[in-house]
Design a protein around this motif. Sequence first.
Motif, PDB file in Angstrom:
ATOM      1  N   PRO A 110       0.822  -1.212   0.000  1.00  0.00           N
ATOM      2  CA  PRO A 110       0.000   0.000   0.000  1.00  0.00           C
ATOM      3  C   PRO A 110       0.853   1.258   0.000  1.00  0.00           C
ATOM      4  O   PRO A 110       1.993   1.268   0.451  1.00  0.00           O
ATOM      5  N   ALA A 111       0.282   2.342  -0.521  1.00  0.00           N
ATOM      6  CA  ALA A 111       0.910   3.648  -0.384  1.00  0.00           C
ATOM      7  C   ALA A 111       0.872   4.042   1.085  1.00  0.00           C
ATOM      8  O   ALA A 111      -0.082   3.757   1.794  1.00  0.00           O
ATOM      9  N   LEU A 112       1.918   4.693   1.550  1.00  0.00           N
ATOM     10  CA  LEU A 112       2.042   4.995   2.965  1.00  0.00           C
ATOM     11  C   LEU A 112       2.468   6.437   3.173  1.00  0.00           C
ATOM     12  O   LEU A 112       3.093   7.053   2.309  1.00  0.00           O
ATOM     13  N   LEU A 113       2.131   6.951   4.351  1.00  0.00           N
ATOM     14  CA  LEU A 113       2.632   8.230   4.822  1.00  0.00           C
ATOM     15  C   LEU A 113       3.155   8.030   6.242  1.00  0.00           C
ATOM     16  O   LEU A 113       2.750   7.088   6.933  1.00  0.00           O
ATOM     17  N   PRO A 114       4.040   8.907   6.705  1.00  0.00           N
ATOM     18  CA  PRO A 114       4.561   8.738   8.067  1.00  0.00           C
ATOM     19  C   PRO A 114       3.507   8.880   9.142  1.00  0.00           C
ATOM     20  O   PRO A 114       3.591   8.236  10.191  1.00  0.00           O
ATOM     21  N   VAL A 115       2.502   9.724   8.904  1.00  0.00           N
ATOM     22  CA  VAL A 115       1.364   9.890   9.811  1.00  0.00           C
ATOM     23  C   VAL A 115       0.112  10.090   8.974  1.00  0.00           C
ATOM     24  O   VAL A 115       0.198  10.510   7.813  1.00  0.00           O
TER      25      VAL A 115
ATOM     26  N   VAL B  41       2.045  25.211   1.265  1.00  0.00           N
ATOM     27  CA  VAL B  41       1.116  24.093   1.439  1.00  0.00           C
ATOM     28  C   VAL B  41       0.904  23.862   2.930  1.00  0.00           C
ATOM     29  O   VAL B  41       1.855  23.910   3.719  1.00  0.00           O
ATOM     30  N   TYR B  42      -0.350  23.621   3.303  1.00  0.00           N
ATOM     31  CA  TYR B  42      -0.695  23.344   4.696  1.00  0.00           C
ATOM     32  C   TYR B  42      -1.280  21.938   4.781  1.00  0.00           C
ATOM     33  O   TYR B  42      -2.176  21.582   4.015  1.00  0.00           O
ATOM     34  N   VAL B  43      -0.776  21.155   5.735  1.00  0.00           N
ATOM     35  CA  VAL B  43      -1.241  19.791   5.934  1.00  0.00           C
ATOM     36  C   VAL B  43      -1.709  19.629   7.376  1.00  0.00           C
ATOM     37  O   VAL B  43      -0.981  19.976   8.312  1.00  0.00           O
ATOM     38  N   THR B  44      -2.925  19.132   7.540  1.00  0.00           N
ATOM     39  CA  THR B  44      -3.419  18.776   8.870  1.00  0.00           C
ATOM     40  C   THR B  44      -3.179  17.294   9.094  1.00  0.00           C
ATOM     41  O   THR B  44      -3.646  16.457   8.319  1.00  0.00           O
ATOM     42  N   LYS B  45      -2.412  16.971  10.124  1.00  0.00           N
ATOM     43  CA  LYS B  45      -2.089  15.575  10.396  1.00  0.00           C
ATOM     44  C   LYS B  45      -2.895  15.079  11.596  1.00  0.00           C
ATOM     45  O   LYS B  45      -3.306  15.852  12.462  1.00  0.00           O
ATOM     46  N   ASP B  46      -3.098  13.776  11.632  1.00  0.00           N
ATOM     47  CA  ASP B  46      -3.700  13.122  12.788  1.00  0.00           C
ATOM     48  C   ASP B  46      -2.641  12.358  13.552  1.00  0.00           C
ATOM     49  O   ASP B  46      -1.546  12.092  13.037  1.00  0.00           O
ATOM     50  N   LEU B  47      -2.966  11.990  14.783  1.00  0.00           N
ATOM     51  CA  LEU B  47      -2.062  11.157  15.562  1.00  0.00           C
ATOM     52  C   LEU B  47      -1.962   9.772  14.941  1.00  0.00           C
ATOM     53  O   LEU B  47      -2.909   9.276  14.329  1.00  0.00           O
ATOM     54  N   LEU B  48      -0.818   9.163  15.109  1.00  0.00           N
ATOM     55  CA  LEU B  48      -0.622   7.799  14.640  1.00  0.00           C
ATOM     56  C   LEU B  48      -1.338   6.856  15.608  1.00  0.00           C
ATOM     57  O   LEU B  48      -0.929   6.686  16.759  1.00  0.00           O
TER      58      LEU B  48
ATOM     59  N   GLY C  87       7.477   4.057  15.034  1.00  0.00           N
ATOM     60  CA  GLY C  87       6.436   3.163  15.520  1.00  0.00           C
ATOM     61  C   GLY C  87       5.550   3.822  16.551  1.00  0.00           C
ATOM     62  O   GLY C  87       4.459   3.328  16.836  1.00  0.00           O
ATOM     63  N   LYS C  88       6.013   4.965  17.098  1.00  0.00           N
ATOM     64  CA  LYS C  88       5.211   5.739  18.043  1.00  0.00           C
ATOM     65  C   LYS C  88       4.721   7.037  17.414  1.00  0.00           C
ATOM     66  O   LYS C  88       3.534   7.339  17.419  1.00  0.00           O
ATOM     67  N   THR C  89       5.656   7.827  16.894  1.00  0.00           N
ATOM     68  CA  THR C  89       5.284   9.118  16.304  1.00  0.00           C
ATOM     69  C   THR C  89       5.187   9.065  14.786  1.00  0.00           C
ATOM     70  O   THR C  89       4.494   9.880  14.184  1.00  0.00           O
TER      71      THR C  89
ATOM     72  N   PRO D  23       7.362  13.970  12.771  1.00  0.00           N
ATOM     73  CA  PRO D  23       6.362  13.781  11.713  1.00  0.00           C
ATOM     74  C   PRO D  23       6.392  14.843  10.638  1.00  0.00           C
ATOM     75  O   PRO D  23       6.298  14.543   9.455  1.00  0.00           O
ATOM     76  N   GLU D  24       6.528  16.132  11.033  1.00  0.00           N
ATOM     77  CA  GLU D  24       6.505  17.208  10.036  1.00  0.00           C
ATOM     78  C   GLU D  24       7.710  17.136   9.101  1.00  0.00           C
ATOM     79  O   GLU D  24       7.598  17.358   7.888  1.00  0.00           O
ATOM     80  N   ARG D  25       8.876  16.781   9.638  1.00  0.00           N
ATOM     81  CA  ARG D  25      10.072  16.689   8.800  1.00  0.00           C
ATOM     82  C   ARG D  25      10.009  15.453   7.904  1.00  0.00           C
ATOM     83  O   ARG D  25      10.466  15.492   6.757  1.00  0.00           O
ATOM     84  N   CYS D  26       9.443  14.378   8.426  1.00  0.00           N
ATOM     85  CA  CYS D  26       9.273  13.174   7.610  1.00  0.00           C
ATOM     86  C   CYS D  26       8.289  13.435   6.467  1.00  0.00           C
ATOM     87  O   CYS D  26       8.527  13.024   5.323  1.00  0.00           O
TER      88      CYS D  26
END
Length: 228
Positions: free
Chosen positions: A33-38, A61-68, A89-91, A114-117
Amino acid sequence: MDRDAALDRAAEIVDTVDRASVDGRTPSDGDGPALLPVPVREVWVYGDVALGLDPLDRLDVYVTKDLLMRGDDGRTAEFAERFGIEGVGKTVDADWAEAYPEHLRANDGGHAAPERCLAAHLVDDDEPIHLEVCNASFTDNVTQRLKGAMAREAYGEILDPRGVCLWADGRRDDEAMAKLRGGELAFPTLPEALEMLGLDAETAAEAADAMRDRRAERTGRTVRGDVV
């Protein structure tokens, strides 16, 4: 940056996020599957690109992320040993880190950021693109950032409120993208937009100048992480 090229890049970022979304997850290379860090909930563009300017100095560009939520703590030690980065595996997602180790980034404390990834995954090093990553929606963060910046008189930290949502909760907004490409969206000047958020005219003008100066200092890919 040519406007059409900037909007093409914005569309590619949306495509990447869409492929990795819960509802639209598809194989990226035939092997998985396609993946993202968060997880990502929203993708916006804002500032000059929303105004129809051509060319652009930078794409914002603005991205709203959710918790893993589906973390894998059991692999944290493995990645710490392999890459010297804690918290995988945590963040940030361990499967993503396994698939894209070249995009794994840490904060100054050595923990997976997460933001740098996300920035490394979505944007090339030399692209004139700034990525804002936050757990709050764009509209909520505009308000919170304004309050904090005004309290510290750090006007350069204000987030330009003139934004367009291109993707949210698994759904892309093709109409918004079409209007962007056609230059059909109307926005006020930056000082006027800040006045609409409650600043007086003099302060809004001063803040707008500070925001422009800070933006002009940026080169290549830049990223800012925020928590509200």
